[in-house]
Design a protein around this motif. Structure first.
Motif, mmCIF file in Angstrom:
data_model
loop_
_atom_site.group_PDB
_atom_site.id
_atom_site.type_symbol
_atom_site.label_atom_id
_atom_site.label_comp_id
_atom_site.label_asym_id
_atom_site.label_seq_id
_atom_site.Cartn_x
_atom_site.Cartn_y
_atom_site.Cartn_z
ATOM 1 N N PHE A 60 0.830 -1.202 0.000
ATOM 2 C CA PHE A 60 0.000 0.000 0.000
ATOM 3 C C PHE A 60 0.863 1.250 0.000
ATOM 4 O O PHE A 60 0.564 2.226 -0.688
ATOM 5 C CB PHE A 60 -0.916 0.029 1.231
ATOM 6 N N TRP A 66 -2.684 4.635 -1.287
ATOM 7 C CA TRP A 66 -3.045 5.249 -0.015
ATOM 8 C C TRP A 66 -3.648 6.634 -0.214
ATOM 9 O O TRP A 66 -4.340 7.140 0.656
ATOM 10 C CB TRP A 66 -1.842 5.310 0.908
ATOM 11 N N ILE A 74 -5.207 5.285 6.391
ATOM 12 C CA ILE A 74 -3.803 5.691 6.240
ATOM 13 C C ILE A 74 -3.065 5.540 7.569
ATOM 14 O O ILE A 74 -1.916 5.088 7.602
ATOM 15 C CB ILE A 74 -3.714 7.134 5.714
ATOM 16 N N ILE A 77 -2.379 1.793 8.090
ATOM 17 C CA ILE A 77 -1.295 1.324 7.212
ATOM 18 C C ILE A 77 0.046 1.869 7.695
ATOM 19 O O ILE A 77 1.043 1.144 7.744
ATOM 20 C CB ILE A 77 -1.582 1.727 5.761
#
Length: 91
Positions: A60, A66, A74, A77
């Motif tokens: 990602f 993203w 976000i 991640i």
């Protein structure tokens, strides 16, 4: 594992607390405490392995997808990428 600054800085205590631990350190651990610590360590290691195998955080981050995600996605991640990098560094 949840408090990310501990990965970088370690536990922070005052000098007086550190000095009092030098004077009378704790050195008695029950076998139950040691077994519980071992279980937690194995659980955390297993969880890290599962997360790095099935959640492709770095994909990602590198792909640029993203930019289309929500701020919460976000954050998740980013936290996953930083946790994976820290655990790889500790290995």
């Amino acid at each position: 594992m949840v408090y990310a600054p501990l990965y970088i800085a370690g536990p922070i205590i005052s000098f007086n607390a550190f000095a009092s631990q030098l004077d009378s350190p704790q050195n008695i651990y029950s076998s139950r405490d040691i077994a519980w610590y071992g279980f937690r360590w194995v659980f955390c290691l297993s969880l890290m392995e599962v997360m790095t195998q099935f959640f492709y955080y770095n994909a990602f981050a590198i792909s640029g997808l993203w930019k289309q995600l929500s701020p919460m996605d976000i954050f998740i991640i980013g936290y996953g990428v930083s946790s994976a990098l820290n655990m790889l560094w500790f290995s």
